[in-house]
Design a protein around this motif. Structure first.
Motif, short mmCIF file in Angstrom:
data_model
loop_
_atom_site.label_atom_id
_atom_site.label_comp_id
_atom_site.label_asym_id
_atom_site.label_seq_id
_atom_site.Cartn_x
_atom_site.Cartn_y
_atom_site.Cartn_z
N ARG A 99 -2.81 0.62 -14.03
CA ARG A 99 -1.46 0.66 -14.59
C ARG A 99 -0.50 0.18 -13.50
NH1 ARG A 99 1.14 6.31 -15.84
NH2 ARG A 99 2.85 4.87 -16.25
N THR A 100 0.70 -0.18 -13.90
CA THR A 100 1.70 -0.62 -12.93
C THR A 100 2.84 0.38 -12.88
OG1 THR A 100 2.83 -1.97 -14.61
CG2 THR A 100 1.18 -3.06 -13.23
N LEU A 101 3.39 0.54 -11.68
CA LEU A 101 4.59 1.33 -11.45
C LEU A 101 5.57 0.42 -10.72
CD1 LEU A 101 3.07 4.72 -10.21
CD2 LEU A 101 3.92 4.18 -12.50
N GLY A 102 6.43 -0.27 -11.49
CA GLY A 102 7.33 -1.24 -10.86
C GLY A 102 6.52 -2.38 -10.26
N SER A 103 6.66 -2.61 -8.97
CA SER A 103 5.93 -3.68 -8.29
C SER A 103 4.59 -3.22 -7.74
CB SER A 103 6.79 -4.24 -7.14
OG SER A 103 7.08 -3.22 -6.19
N ILE A 104 4.21 -1.98 -8.02
CA ILE A 104 2.97 -1.41 -7.51
C ILE A 104 1.92 -1.38 -8.62
CG2 ILE A 104 1.88 0.64 -6.51
CD1 ILE A 104 4.69 1.40 -5.45
N GLN A 105 0.70 -1.78 -8.29
CA GLN A 105 -0.41 -1.64 -9.23
C GLN A 105 -1.34 -0.54 -8.75
OE1 GLN A 105 -2.55 -5.15 -10.81
NE2 GLN A 105 -4.44 -4.13 -10.20
N LEU A 106 -1.66 0.40 -9.63
CA LEU A 106 -2.60 1.47 -9.35
C LEU A 106 -3.87 1.22 -10.15
CD1 LEU A 106 -0.21 4.56 -9.70
CD2 LEU A 106 -0.69 3.20 -7.65
N SER A 107 -5.02 1.32 -9.50
CA SER A 107 -6.29 1.07 -10.18
C SER A 107 -7.34 2.03 -9.67
CB SER A 107 -6.78 -0.36 -9.93
OG SER A 107 -5.81 -1.31 -10.32
N GLU A 108 -8.29 2.33 -10.53
CA GLU A 108 -9.50 3.03 -10.08
C GLU A 108 -10.68 2.22 -10.56
OE1 GLU A 108 -11.60 7.39 -10.33
OE2 GLU A 108 -9.47 7.22 -9.87
N VAL A 109 -11.53 1.83 -9.61
CA VAL A 109 -12.68 0.99 -9.92
C VAL A 109 -13.93 1.74 -9.50
CG1 VAL A 109 -12.44 -0.23 -7.70
CG2 VAL A 109 -13.74 -1.27 -9.57
N SER A 110 -14.93 1.72 -10.36
CA SER A 110 -16.20 2.37 -10.04
C SER A 110 -17.34 1.49 -10.47
CB SER A 110 -16.28 3.74 -10.72
OG SER A 110 -16.25 3.61 -12.13
N GLY A 111 -18.49 1.73 -9.86
CA GLY A 111 -19.66 0.92 -10.18
C GLY A 111 -20.83 1.29 -9.29
N GLY A 112 -21.79 0.36 -9.20
CA GLY A 112 -22.98 0.59 -8.42
C GLY A 112 -22.94 -0.12 -7.08
N SER A 166 -2.52 11.45 2.17
CA SER A 166 -3.59 11.73 1.22
C SER A 166 -3.13 12.51 -0.02
CB SER A 166 -4.73 12.48 1.91
OG SER A 166 -5.79 12.72 1.02
N PRO A 167 -2.36 13.62 0.11
CA PRO A 167 -1.91 14.32 -1.10
C PRO A 167 -1.05 13.45 -2.01
CG PRO A 167 -1.59 15.70 0.84
CD PRO A 167 -1.93 14.32 1.33
N PHE A 168 -0.27 12.57 -1.39
CA PHE A 168 0.57 11.65 -2.16
C PHE A 168 -0.30 10.69 -2.96
CE2 PHE A 168 3.23 7.80 -2.52
CZ PHE A 168 4.35 8.36 -3.11
N LEU A 169 -1.41 10.20 -2.36
CA LEU A 169 -2.31 9.29 -3.06
C LEU A 169 -2.99 9.98 -4.23
CD1 LEU A 169 -3.97 7.45 -0.03
CD2 LEU A 169 -2.25 6.54 -1.59
N TYR A 170 -3.39 11.24 -4.04
CA TYR A 170 -4.01 11.96 -5.14
C TYR A 170 -3.02 12.15 -6.30
CZ TYR A 170 -8.40 13.05 -2.80
OH TYR A 170 -9.63 12.96 -2.21
N GLY A 171 -1.76 12.35 -5.96
CA GLY A 171 -0.74 12.46 -7.01
C GLY A 171 -0.60 11.16 -7.77
N LEU A 172 -0.62 10.02 -7.07
CA LEU A 172 -0.56 8.72 -7.73
C LEU A 172 -1.78 8.51 -8.61
CD1 LEU A 172 0.72 6.30 -4.94
CD2 LEU A 172 2.00 7.12 -6.92
N ARG A 173 -2.93 8.93 -8.12
CA ARG A 173 -4.16 8.76 -8.89
C ARG A 173 -4.08 9.51 -10.22
NH1 ARG A 173 -9.19 11.98 -8.54
NH2 ARG A 173 -10.75 10.84 -9.73
N ARG A 174 -3.51 10.70 -10.22
CA ARG A 174 -3.40 11.46 -11.46
C ARG A 174 -2.52 10.75 -12.48
NH1 ARG A 174 -3.35 15.89 -7.86
NH2 ARG A 174 -1.07 15.91 -7.84
N SER A 175 -1.59 9.91 -11.99
CA SER A 175 -0.69 9.21 -12.92
C SER A 175 -1.43 8.20 -13.78
CB SER A 175 0.42 8.51 -12.14
OG SER A 175 -0.05 7.33 -11.49
N LEU A 176 -2.64 7.80 -13.40
CA LEU A 176 -3.41 6.86 -14.20
C LEU A 176 -3.67 7.40 -15.60
CD1 LEU A 176 -6.06 5.53 -11.66
CD2 LEU A 176 -4.28 4.19 -12.77
#
Length: 339
Positions: free
Chosen positions: A60-73, A173-183
């Motif tokens: 998802r995007t937040l203004g000019s910032i893109q947040l992503s979670e990618v997973s795989g093998g 780190s806590p700030f990043l976890y907060g951003l991750r939850r916004s996904l």
């Protein structure tokens, strides 16, 4: 289920972050990450099979910032010199390991990431990210132009493993976890304050240079203290003692760290608050807010005192600065539209 050893797992929260994803085979996954981020090459590690590969991507995007979670093998993702020559959007990526283990390589540096650790890398330089097995990474991507850091700071800091529990990493780190939850939060909305906080905190990380080489040095403490200030500017009670206690040092030692950088703690707090206010006053998206509301959101409760110190710092009163800046911006837009 995604977990991290650096933060107590909240099962409900983690399940929410994963909701709504779709599973992808290796081919579609490879195409998706190249389209979602920047052009990339992806190849299975020699021990992996495309038949058993299952990957996911959520963004998802937040203004000019893109947040992503990618997973795989077990895969290797690369950005090559040829790809950079063909397309360089000038972006910075911050990758935080959520599950498994990865290795980020860029500019001769190598960052080994386990859950909770993160690293910064630059899309304008070749890089390689190796996922050693089943894993997940949370990625924050934004324009390089938004950083307040020098080029040499960025060159020194790329592909350095930053511990999510210590020093500057423990602040971010806590700030990043907060951003991750916004996904997974459909009601979450971007704001200029949020974007600015991301840019300022990452800039503070870059100022450290190589945190792994001097985790407990005064330079790291100073950068960590500045990052703490950025994250708490809206708190009217922010002061030297609060910052010192958070870093388990004395107020006197904290003051010496700032004096070595040519500032005082109070002076730095004031300067950053004024800079935040100036940025908001020049932002057309904030035009609906009164000057009093803007200064109070950055911890300056007395609007008349704010007007005085703003003029001392920038040479004009805040209202005049706002009117002139927004008028100039509107005129520039009109000229661009006409041409």
């Amino acid at each position: 289920m995604l977990q991290t050893s650096h933060r107590p797992a909240d099962d409900a929260d983690i399940a929410t972050v994963g909701r709504g994803r779709s599973e992808l085979a290796f081919g579609p996954w490879r195409e998706a990450i190249s389209a979602e981020f920047v052009p990339l090459e992806a190849a299975l590690r020699s021990s992996a099979s495309a038949l058993g590969f299952v990957g996911e991507l959520r963004s998802r995007t937040l203004g000019s910032i893109q947040l992503s979670e990618v997973s795989g093998g077990a895969v290797v993702v690369s950005r090559t010199p040829g790809m950079i020559r063909r397309s360089d959007p000038g972006l910075i990526k911050l990758g935080m390991q959520v599950q498994g283990r990865s290795i980020v390589r860029q500019s001769g540096h190598e960052a080994v990431l386990t859950p909770g650790d993160f690293a910064i890398y630059d899309t304008a330089r070749p890089y390689r990210v190796e996922f050693t097995g089943s894993c997940a990474m949370f990625v924050v991507m934004f324009p390089r132009a938004e950083l307040r850091s020098r080029e040499q700071d960025l060159a020194s800091a790329v592909a350095r493993s930053i511990n999510g529990e210590q020093g500057i990493g423990g602040v971010l780190s806590p700030f990043l976890y907060g951003l991750r939850r916004s996904l997974a939060d459909e009601g979450f909305r971007d704001s200029p304050m949020l974007e600015s906080a991301v840019f300022d905190l990452v800039s503070a990380v870059l100022e450290v240079g190589s945190p792994a080489d001097h985790e407990h040095s005064g330079e790291v403490l100073l950068a960590s203290a500045k990052a703490f200030i950025e994250a708490h500017l809206s708190n009217i009670d922010l002061n030297t003692r609060m910052i010192a206690e958070n870093h388990h040092i004395s107020p006197r030692y904290l003051q010496r760290l700032f004096e070595g950088d040519g500032a005082t703690v109070a002076g730095w707090i004031r300067r950053r608050r004024l800079e935040k206010c100036r940025k908001d006053l020049a932002d057309a998206r904030m035009a609906h807010l009164s000057i009093g509301a803007i200064c109070s959101r950055h911890g300056l409760a007395d609007s008349s005192h704010f007007s005085k110190i703003f003029k001392e710092e920038f040479g004009v009163p805040p209202r005049e600065y706002r009117n002139d800046t927004l008028r100039s911006e509107a005129a520039a837009i009109e000229i661009k539209v006409r041409t």
